[in-house]
Scaffold this active site. Structure first.
Site, short mmCIF file in Angstrom:
data_model
loop_
_atom_site.label_atom_id
_atom_site.label_comp_id
_atom_site.label_asym_id
_atom_site.label_seq_id
_atom_site.Cartn_x
_atom_site.Cartn_y
_atom_site.Cartn_z
N GLU A 1 0.81 -1.23 0.00
CA GLU A 1 0.00 0.00 0.00
C GLU A 1 0.84 1.27 0.00
O GLU A 1 0.33 2.35 -0.28
CB GLU A 1 -0.92 0.01 1.22
CG GLU A 1 -1.98 -1.08 1.24
CD GLU A 1 -3.07 -0.87 0.20
OE1 GLU A 1 -3.18 0.26 -0.31
OE2 GLU A 1 -3.80 -1.82 -0.09
N GLU B 1 8.97 -22.34 7.46
CA GLU B 1 9.33 -21.44 8.56
C GLU B 1 10.48 -21.96 9.39
O GLU B 1 11.12 -21.21 10.13
CB GLU B 1 8.11 -21.18 9.45
CG GLU B 1 7.68 -22.35 10.30
CD GLU B 1 6.58 -21.96 11.27
OE1 GLU B 1 6.68 -22.37 12.43
OE2 GLU B 1 5.64 -21.24 10.88
#
Length: 292
Positions: free
Chosen positions: A77, A108
């Site tokens: 954004e 992970e």
């Protein structure tokens, strides 16, 4: 704590919908409240990050699962909202880009991949690396932060468990103790909400300090559609105190760049407006003060 089963919610699957939803909403509200103690630490991050970013550094987000997904949402954004260059936003993702859409088993836990991604992206002293992990013990993210810090980058660790290793290995540890989830271990809920809100605060305050906001307005947004061009015209008219036709003409002259358009609408020619902004490091308020 984020992995614990809270006995208060043991029978949540038997509750009526409104009661269950209310309980989950209360958890979301508590997650936001958990951020308040971290505000001074966030302010320290902003103060440390801004000089590096002014010097051309990158904003780098790192994590796995929910954590990196909310980070990508934050980072993506910044371009349309503040004209932050996409080339200066980087994502170090456990399992690679495919993991944004799919669960990549074991990604992970791959600390070596974290270190390799830091090296392959040439992380350096001007970069700001933000590692996120609800548990604070994700091996990939911890290794990213450790390797980035060793390379001289500013490092930030954001976690939701006390005594998080991620916070300990970073230059700046940000802790929001969100506690057990209504659905045990579902850290996309309270922990995810807290992490997203922390990133909202952190990235927005950094953009404020870099001069992308003036008098509460997004003066570096990209007016890419009719609605946003109308908003940009209104900003220029308001801030330059001119009529709408003058504001629109100034925007057209500047290629719909709002800050130089404000100065052009006030009587600057375009080269002078651009030089004034460059001298003020892009901060419109500094241009105003220099002119006063």
């Amino acid at each position: 704590m984020t992995e614990l089963a809270d006995p208060r919610y043991r029978d949540i699957d038997t509750w009526d919908d409104v009661t269950a939803l209310r309980a989950m909403l209360e958890g979301q509200m508590a997650a936001i409240a958990a951020i308040a103690p971290a505000l001074p630490a966030l302010a320290d991050v902003v103060a440390a990050a801004v000089p590096r970013l002014r010097a051309g550094g990158r904003l780098v987000y790192a994590g796995a699962g929910t954590s990196i997904r909310v980070a990508v949402q934050d980072g993506i954004e910044l371009g349309p909202t503040y004209d932050w260059p996409e080339a200066r936003t980087l994502y170090l993702i456990a399992g690679g880009e495919a993991a944004l859409m799919l669960g990549i088993e074991g990604a992970e836990d791959n600390a070596e991949d974290g270190r390799a991604q830091v090296e392959s992206n040439t992380i350096g002293p001007n970069d700001v690396v933000i590692g996120l992990a609800a548990s604070g013990r994700t091996p990939f993210t911890i290794e990213v932060v450790k390797a980035a810090r060793a390379a001289g980058a500013l490092t930030v660790g954001i976690a939701c468990n006390p005594d998080a290793v991620l916070c300990a290995v970073a230059d700046h540890g940000i802790l929001a103790e969100t506690g057990a989830e209504a659905v045990a271990g579902s850290t996309r809920m309270k922990a995810g909400t807290a992490q997203k809100a922390i990133l909202n605060l952190l990235s927005t305050q950094i953009m404020l300090r870099l001069g992308h906001v003036h008098r509460g307005l997004m003066v570096d947004m990209r007016p890419q559609n009719i609605k946003l061009r109308g908003r940009a015209t209104g900003m220029v008219a308001t801030l330059a105190q001119v009529d709408t036709p003058i504001a629109q003409a100034a925007l057209e002259q500047t290629g719909w760049k709002i800050k130089p358009a404000i100065l052009v609408a006030q009587g600057y020619d375009l080269p002078t407006a651009e030089r004034a902004l460059d001298k003020a490091q892009g901060v419109l308020r500094n241009v105003e003060e220099a002119k006063a």
